[in-house]
Write a protein that holds these residues in place. Structure first.
Motif, PDB file in Angstrom:
ATOM      1  N   VAL A   1       0.679  -1.080   8.232  1.00 12.01           N
ATOM      2  CA  VAL A   1       0.648  -2.405   7.581  1.00 12.01           C
ATOM      3  C   VAL A   1      -0.524  -2.482   6.605  1.00 12.01           C
ATOM      4  CG1 VAL A   1       0.369  -4.879   7.978  1.00 12.01           C
ATOM      5  CG2 VAL A   1       1.848  -3.566   9.476  1.00 12.01           C
ATOM      6  N   ASN A   2      -1.723  -2.165   7.093  1.00 11.85           N
ATOM      7  CA  ASN A   2      -2.897  -2.200   6.210  1.00 11.85           C
ATOM      8  C   ASN A   2      -2.818  -1.117   5.132  1.00 11.85           C
ATOM      9  OD1 ASN A   2      -3.943  -4.358   7.515  1.00 11.85           O
ATOM     10  ND2 ASN A   2      -5.770  -3.364   8.279  1.00 11.85           N
ATOM     11  N   TYR A   3      -2.250   0.035   5.499  1.00  7.91           N
ATOM     12  CA  TYR A   3      -2.079   1.131   4.527  1.00  7.91           C
ATOM     13  C   TYR A   3      -1.222   0.647   3.352  1.00  7.91           C
ATOM     14  CZ  TYR A   3      -0.591   5.633   2.652  1.00  7.91           C
ATOM     15  OH  TYR A   3      -0.325   6.683   1.827  1.00  7.91           O
ATOM     16  N   LEU A   4      -0.134  -0.045   3.701  1.00  3.48           N
ATOM     17  CA  LEU A   4       0.780  -0.574   2.676  1.00  3.48           C
ATOM     18  C   LEU A   4       0.064  -1.606   1.802  1.00  3.48           C
ATOM     19  CD1 LEU A   4       3.910  -0.031   2.364  1.00  3.48           C
ATOM     20  CD2 LEU A   4       4.205  -2.345   3.245  1.00  3.48           C
ATOM     21  N   LEU A   5      -0.707  -2.488   2.444  1.00  4.24           N
ATOM     22  CA  LEU A   5      -1.421  -3.530   1.692  1.00  4.24           C
ATOM     23  C   LEU A   5      -2.457  -2.917   0.750  1.00  4.24           C
ATOM     24  CD1 LEU A   5      -1.847  -6.179   4.538  1.00  4.24           C
ATOM     25  CD2 LEU A   5      -0.460  -6.438   2.487  1.00  4.24           C
ATOM     26  N   HIS A   6      -3.159  -1.871   1.244  1.00  5.18           N
ATOM     27  CA  HIS A   6      -4.145  -1.196   0.386  1.00  5.18           C
ATOM     28  C   HIS A   6      -3.449  -0.488  -0.775  1.00  5.18           C
ATOM     29  CE1 HIS A   6      -7.770  -2.073   2.529  1.00  5.18           C
ATOM     30  NE2 HIS A   6      -7.312  -1.572   3.671  1.00  5.18           N
ATOM     31  N   SER A   7      -2.303   0.121  -0.479  1.00  2.35           N
ATOM     32  CA  SER A   7      -1.637   0.914  -1.515  1.00  2.35           C
ATOM     33  C   SER A   7      -1.065   0.027  -2.621  1.00  2.35           C
ATOM     34  CB  SER A   7      -0.560   1.813  -0.903  1.00  2.35           C
ATOM     35  OG  SER A   7       0.403   1.024  -0.288  1.00  2.35           O
ATOM     36  N   ILE A   8      -0.761  -1.252  -2.323  1.00  3.27           N
ATOM     37  CA  ILE A   8      -0.310  -2.139  -3.414  1.00  3.27           C
ATOM     38  C   ILE A   8      -1.468  -3.026  -3.914  1.00  3.27           C
ATOM     39  CG2 ILE A   8       2.147  -2.144  -2.857  1.00  3.27           C
ATOM     40  CD1 ILE A   8       1.745  -4.789  -1.354  1.00  3.27           C
ATOM     41  N   HIS A   9      -2.706  -2.598  -3.553  1.00  3.24           N
ATOM     42  CA  HIS A   9      -3.948  -3.242  -4.014  1.00  3.24           C
ATOM     43  C   HIS A   9      -4.098  -4.695  -3.557  1.00  3.24           C
ATOM     44  CE1 HIS A   9      -4.661   0.341  -6.253  1.00  3.24           C
ATOM     45  NE2 HIS A   9      -3.483   0.229  -6.847  1.00  3.24           N
TER      46      HIS A   9
END
Lengths: 72, 306
Positions: B139-147
């Protein structure tokens, strides 16, 4: 006709979105179960291209697992 | 005369057939409930029962140090009930209606919708703990990857996000249940009503609002009452993810968790207080019993006949 098609598409989209939300954690769990612990800690999002079956063998060998199986 | 004899014979068999079920209910439900009720009126030292205490345990529950924990836990239970009732029921209706309208892929989507309900709660909790992990969680990985870095949080570790996160996990697990109940409700509605409305020129939205939704009231009653009972007895998920204290800092503490802590003690909160715990148990039982009875009576009075 367009309205009916639009509503059908909307409801199909709802179900597809629901499928993604439901299956994502399950697939993540299955994927992480097929990876070596250190490898998973380094790159958690990577797919298990060569499955690491040792995890399942270890579970089968764990004394507590056999103990629980015997009880039930 | 012969009819009276047959009736008496029937009653005898009915009593005979009811006896095993009644015995099970009395032994496993009534006696433990009455025993707990009696525990609430005694003084305790550990697991040793001392003298009669009257309503002292109930008074202690509403005084320090228990008062603040009780009100906080009650507030969490009420918030969880409102959130789950509104969101889960709305999503349940939406998904149930989507399944009702579906022409193909019925079996697949029905299975997927109901899949989380059959999972063990401990596995669900572990799965979401992994998903929401601040370091390796997707979840956090996805949020970081879309900035969207600001949205990446320690979901289960922060007092402000822990309860909403638990509500989300609960929704993920249970939304299939009302969806299937509502689907059964939609399927039981006589199609003649819908066809008649279509002939009269009603739009799909009007059919849903004016015909389907009112006729769905019996299903709505079941879902509301089950949600109420579930929300005020919410124990398993907060216990697995937050321990007996509902960590972080009691942010996910509930009445059932507090009851467990008081009755059995915990590493952090110390020795048990069986008397106060039983008083809380009686209170939870009363809230759930009274709420469910009056709630179902009120909701049933608003139902329409199909």
């Amino acid at each position: 006709m367009i309205k009916i098609l639009a509503s059908r598409t909307f409801f199909k989209a709802v179900l597809i979105f629901n499928s993604v939300i439901v299956l994502a954690p399950v697939l993540f769990l299955i994927n992480s179960s097929l990876r070596e612990t250190n490898d998973f800690a380094r790159t958690p999002m990577k797919l298990a291209r060569t499955p690491y079956w040792q995890n399942y063998k270890d579970v089968g060998r764990a004394e507590i697992f056999l103990f629980i199986l015997k009880i039930h | 005369m012969a009819r009276v004899g047959i009736k008496r014979e029937q009653n005898k068999y009915a009593a005979l057939l009811l006896t095993p079920a009644l015995a099970v209910i009395i032994i496993f439900t009534s006696i433990p409930a009455l025993t707990t009720l009696s525990y609430a009126f005694f003084r305790w030292k550990g697991f040793q029962r001392l003298g009669f205490a009257g309503i002292e345990n109930f008074q202690r529950l509403f005084n320090d140090p228990f008062k603040s924990y009780f009100y906080m836990a009650l507030r969490h239970n009420v918030l969880v009930f409102i959130a789950i009732l509104v969101i889960q029921t709305s999503l349940g209706i939406l998904v149930g209606y989507a399944l009702f309208k579906l022409k193909r892929g019925h079996r697949y989507f029905r299975t997927v919708v109901f899949l989380p309900v059959i999972f063990s709660l401990v596995i669900v909790a572990y799965m979401w703990q992994a998903m929401l992990d601040p370091f390796y969680g997707p979840v956090n990985y996805l949020l970081h990857s879309i900035h969207w870095d600001g949205l990446a949080k320690t979901w289960l570790g922060s007092t402000s996000t822990a309860l909403p996160t638990l509500v989300f996990i609960n929704l993920w697990r249970w939304v299939g249940f009302p969806a299937i109940i509502f689907l059964a409700g939609f399927n039981s509605i006589n199609t003649e009503f819908i066809e008649a409305a279509r002939i009269d020129g009603a739009s799909e939205g009007q059919i849903f609002r004016k015909i389907l939704l009112p006729l769905l009231a019996p299903s709505m009653t079941i879902v509301t009452i089950l949600t109420f009972i579930g929300a005020f007895e919410w124990f398993d998920l907060p216990y697995v993810l937050g321990g007996t204290n509902g960590n972080p800092a009691g942010a996910i503490d509930t009445l059932a968790l507090m009851f467990y802590r008081l009755s059995f003690g915990s590493v952090d909160s110390g020795a048990n207080e069986i008397g106060v715990g039983s008083a809380l148990g009686v209170l939870i039982f009363t809230i759930v019993g009274v709420g469910a009875t009056f709630g179902s009576r009120y909701l049933r009075s608003r139902e329409v006949e199909a």
